[in-house]
Design a protein around this motif. Sequence first.
Motif, PDB file in Angstrom:
ATOM      1  N   PRO A   1       0.779  -1.239  -0.086  1.00 54.09           N
ATOM      2  CA  PRO A   1      -0.321  -0.199  -0.238  1.00 54.09           C
ATOM      3  C   PRO A   1       1.047   1.085   0.308  1.00 54.09           C
ATOM      4  O   PRO A   1       1.884   1.437   0.691  1.00 54.09           O
ATOM      5  CB  PRO A   1      -0.508   0.600   1.440  1.00 54.09           C
ATOM      6  CG  PRO A   1       0.109  -1.275   2.091  1.00 54.09           C
ATOM      7  CD  PRO A   1       0.972  -2.137   1.558  1.00 54.09           C
TER       8      PRO A   1
ATOM      9  N   LEU B   1      -0.639   2.891   7.034  1.00 57.33           N
ATOM     10  CA  LEU B   1      -1.470   2.469   7.641  1.00 57.33           C
ATOM     11  C   LEU B   1      -1.946   2.940   8.910  1.00 57.33           C
ATOM     12  O   LEU B   1      -1.249   3.463   9.367  1.00 57.33           O
ATOM     13  CB  LEU B   1      -0.996   0.614   8.298  1.00 57.33           C
ATOM     14  CG  LEU B   1      -1.466  -0.143   6.658  1.00 57.33           C
ATOM     15  CD1 LEU B   1      -0.391  -1.091   7.101  1.00 57.33           C
ATOM     16  CD2 LEU B   1      -3.058   0.191   5.671  1.00 57.33           C
TER      17      LEU B   1
ATOM     18  N   THR C   1      -4.331  -1.614  13.902  1.00 57.26           N
ATOM     19  CA  THR C   1      -4.691  -2.222  12.815  1.00 57.26           C
ATOM     20  C   THR C   1      -6.197  -3.265  14.076  1.00 57.26           C
ATOM     21  O   THR C   1      -5.047  -4.075  14.573  1.00 57.26           O
ATOM     22  CB  THR C   1      -4.383  -2.340  11.921  1.00 57.26           C
ATOM     23  OG1 THR C   1      -3.726  -3.401  12.051  1.00 57.26           O
ATOM     24  CG2 THR C   1      -3.851  -0.987  10.669  1.00 57.26           C
TER      25      THR C   1
ATOM     26  N   GLN D   1      -2.439  -6.829   7.702  1.00 56.94           N
ATOM     27  CA  GLN D   1      -2.790  -6.749   6.677  1.00 56.94           C
ATOM     28  C   GLN D   1      -1.314  -6.598   6.142  1.00 56.94           C
ATOM     29  O   GLN D   1      -0.373  -6.892   6.237  1.00 56.94           O
ATOM     30  CB  GLN D   1      -3.296  -4.870   6.633  1.00 56.94           C
ATOM     31  CG  GLN D   1      -4.151  -5.023   7.552  1.00 56.94           C
ATOM     32  CD  GLN D   1      -5.423  -3.521   7.579  1.00 56.94           C
ATOM     33  OE1 GLN D   1      -4.756  -2.610   6.325  1.00 56.94           O
ATOM     34  NE2 GLN D   1      -5.908  -3.191   8.007  1.00 56.94           N
TER      35      GLN D   1
ATOM     36  N   THR E   1     -10.608  -3.301   4.302  1.00 59.63           N
ATOM     37  CA  THR E   1      -9.336  -3.199   4.105  1.00 59.63           C
ATOM     38  C   THR E   1      -9.354  -3.145   2.369  1.00 59.63           C
ATOM     39  O   THR E   1      -9.724  -4.196   1.994  1.00 59.63           O
ATOM     40  CB  THR E   1      -8.306  -3.336   4.538  1.00 59.63           C
ATOM     41  OG1 THR E   1      -8.659  -4.917   4.677  1.00 59.63           O
ATOM     42  CG2 THR E   1      -8.961  -2.861   5.901  1.00 59.63           C
TER      43      THR E   1
ATOM     44  N   THR F   1      -6.684  -3.685   1.555  1.00 61.14           N
ATOM     45  CA  THR F   1      -5.562  -4.300   2.245  1.00 61.14           C
ATOM     46  C   THR F   1      -6.109  -5.823   2.012  1.00 61.14           C
ATOM     47  O   THR F   1      -7.223  -6.141   2.447  1.00 61.14           O
ATOM     48  CB  THR F   1      -4.406  -3.600   3.034  1.00 61.14           C
ATOM     49  OG1 THR F   1      -4.972  -3.601   3.793  1.00 61.14           O
ATOM     50  CG2 THR F   1      -4.098  -2.577   2.519  1.00 61.14           C
TER      51      THR F   1
ATOM     52  N   ARG G   1     -10.464  -9.387   3.991  1.00 62.27           N
ATOM     53  CA  ARG G   1      -9.878  -8.640   4.194  1.00 62.27           C
ATOM     54  C   ARG G   1      -9.888  -7.773   5.889  1.00 62.27           C
ATOM     55  O   ARG G   1     -11.248  -8.073   6.500  1.00 62.27           O
ATOM     56  CB  ARG G   1     -10.571  -7.474   3.690  1.00 62.27           C
ATOM     57  CG  ARG G   1     -10.821  -7.788   2.222  1.00 62.27           C
ATOM     58  CD  ARG G   1     -11.594  -5.936   1.253  1.00 62.27           C
ATOM     59  NE  ARG G   1     -11.878  -6.360   0.119  1.00 62.27           N
ATOM     60  CZ  ARG G   1     -10.732  -6.005  -1.193  1.00 62.27           C
ATOM     61  NH1 ARG G   1      -9.788  -5.145  -0.910  1.00 62.27           N
ATOM     62  NH2 ARG G   1     -11.393  -6.104  -2.687  1.00 62.27           N
TER      63      ARG G   1
ATOM     64  N   ASN H   1     -12.232  -2.634   8.910  1.00 62.12           N
ATOM     65  CA  ASN H   1     -11.875  -0.921   8.219  1.00 62.12           C
ATOM     66  C   ASN H   1     -12.946  -0.254   8.500  1.00 62.12           C
ATOM     67  O   ASN H   1     -14.031   0.201   8.168  1.00 62.12           O
ATOM     68  CB  ASN H   1     -11.954  -0.824   6.955  1.00 62.12           C
ATOM     69  CG  ASN H   1     -11.557   0.948   6.271  1.00 62.12           C
ATOM     70  OD1 ASN H   1     -11.029   1.612   7.651  1.00 62.12           O
ATOM     71  ND2 ASN H   1     -11.071   1.078   5.035  1.00 62.12           N
TER      72      ASN H   1
ATOM     73  N   THR I   1     -14.048   7.997  -0.763  1.00 64.10           N
ATOM     74  CA  THR I   1     -12.683   7.702   0.015  1.00 64.10           C
ATOM     75  C   THR I   1     -10.988   7.929  -1.118  1.00 64.10           C
ATOM     76  O   THR I   1     -12.154   8.619  -2.133  1.00 64.10           O
ATOM     77  CB  THR I   1     -12.491   6.453  -0.067  1.00 64.10           C
ATOM     78  OG1 THR I   1     -13.556   5.277  -1.022  1.00 64.10           O
ATOM     79  CG2 THR I   1     -13.613   5.988   1.286  1.00 64.10           C
TER      80      THR I   1
ATOM     81  N   TYR J   1      -9.570   3.437   1.460  1.00 64.70           N
ATOM     82  CA  TYR J   1      -8.775   2.853   2.794  1.00 64.70           C
ATOM     83  C   TYR J   1      -9.532   4.317   3.712  1.00 64.70           C
ATOM     84  O   TYR J   1     -10.164   4.343   4.631  1.00 64.70           O
ATOM     85  CB  TYR J   1      -7.402   2.935   2.601  1.00 64.70           C
ATOM     86  CG  TYR J   1      -6.573   2.146   4.270  1.00 64.70           C
ATOM     87  CD1 TYR J   1      -6.981   2.828   5.694  1.00 64.70           C
ATOM     88  CD2 TYR J   1      -6.354   0.953   3.858  1.00 64.70           C
ATOM     89  CE1 TYR J   1      -6.895   1.733   6.595  1.00 64.70           C
ATOM     90  CE2 TYR J   1      -5.884  -0.040   5.359  1.00 64.70           C
ATOM     91  CZ  TYR J   1      -6.479   0.613   6.370  1.00 64.70           C
ATOM     92  OH  TYR J   1      -5.896  -0.502   7.787  1.00 64.70           O
ATOM     93  N   TYR J   2      -9.340   5.279   3.624  1.00 66.55           N
ATOM     94  CA  TYR J   2      -9.898   7.109   4.315  1.00 66.55           C
ATOM     95  C   TYR J   2     -10.886   7.685   3.523  1.00 66.55           C
ATOM     96  O   TYR J   2     -10.614   7.857   2.518  1.00 66.55           O
ATOM     97  CB  TYR J   2      -8.361   7.436   4.627  1.00 66.55           C
ATOM     98  CG  TYR J   2      -7.474   6.924   5.151  1.00 66.55           C
ATOM     99  CD1 TYR J   2      -7.828   6.723   6.654  1.00 66.55           C
ATOM    100  CD2 TYR J   2      -6.230   6.340   4.575  1.00 66.55           C
ATOM    101  CE1 TYR J   2      -6.444   5.887   7.627  1.00 66.55           C
ATOM    102  CE2 TYR J   2      -4.843   5.338   5.419  1.00 66.55           C
ATOM    103  CZ  TYR J   2      -5.520   5.348   6.525  1.00 66.55           C
ATOM    104  OH  TYR J   2      -4.076   5.085   7.576  1.00 66.55           O
TER     105      TYR J   2
END
Length: 463
Positions: free
Chosen positions: A78, A82, A86, A90, A373, A375, A382, A385, A407, A412-413
Amino acid sequence: MQSRRQLLRNSAIGFGHLAFSAMLGQQASAAGNPLAPEGPHFPARAKRIVFLFMKGGPSHVDTFDPKPQLDRDHGKAPPFDLPDVTFAKQGNLLKSPWKFKQYGESGLPVSELFPNVARHVDDLCVLRSVHGTNPAHGGALLKLHTGSDQFVRPSMGSWLVYGLGTENENLPAFVTICPTLAHGGVNNWGTAFLPAHCQGTPIGNASLPATAAKVKHIRNDRIDPDLQRRQLDLIASMNREHLEMAGRDQALEGRLNSFELAYRMQTAMPEIQDLASESAATQRLYGIDDPVTEDFGRQCLMARRFLEQGVRFVQVTHSDSVVQWDQHSGLYQGHTKNAAEVDRPIAGFLQDLKARGLLEDTLVLWGGEFGRTPTAQGSNGRDHNPHGFTMWMAGGGVKGGYAYGATDDYGYYAVENKMHVHDLHATILHLMGLDHERLTYRYAGRDFRLTDVEGVVAKDIFA
């Protein structure tokens, strides 16, 4: 001449008598009935809500938030940091095993996991930037349902009942069908410190098939309704005397009100839950003719019947004890199974609401406690998230065929028009005509609210 203490005591007795008169149906008035409809703070866009809850956390990048760059960079490390914490270890980026296609006049993309829901995409308002704070199921469920992942707080359904009441005094104002008993359990539909009449009523639970989702002891085969009525009148009379001596007791009044509601439900509830009265065509629409979709289809059809009868908040939960939507491994098998179980019933539900004129003022909310995720976890899973995921709304005054927020390029975000869970709650309340900053309850010396001290209404999604 009365002393001040005598005057206050006599006044309290009078108010208590009025409340009990309403409970007993003796010269009932809206002022004495805690479930009587309340006026909203401003004109409402929606009158009722149904929450289609996907327990476990469906993957947004595999359902309603396509990421071409994730496909392009599959297998690579990625290219972003991260989170500091978590849920599990991942790996590299994992592309979606499903293709996306544009649907409807809006052209919104939907995964091939949801071909039936995709036909209704022009009614969907897809919220792609929802985010929370807790990567664990328990905390995330409580946050989504109550606004707090650390304390016992009233659920959003309870807040709505507190603010708006119900439109059918013979049914609970808040019903949750086949709820999960895990990860917060009853707290996810509980009333906490709000009045008892705001409590959600569970119909079955996630470990039971929908055919067994019934209200227990709804009929009394030993005592006829007339005798029950006399018993309740006697209990109420004795407790009225107690209140005259001891003063206001919210817990006792709430219990007595629940007795009265249970008495009235004996007639209303069996009729609502009798799906045999629905036509064969309607049952097919919900997928009740197929073993794969029958269970969730029954829940959705039951939800529509509750909504029709004025129940304010209905939750329908898709969950099981084996797979849920929590695919730490077996992503393809798990999401394929889950989507197949809910896709046709949800599409049928939306079609039925629209045909009956209910979708216009019913807010439909779909989603889980977080996303997953981009990832990989292991070779084909997965992780949780909470930092960016998708929910969608339909009806109830929101824009159809509209995507709100975004996102990042990999999913991810949340990065654009970020919608925290508090913002989601504030927006839901606004659609129901309630100002989230004014909907408060005084407890332990503080004014509490669903959104705590936060919450921004996402007015851009309003039609």
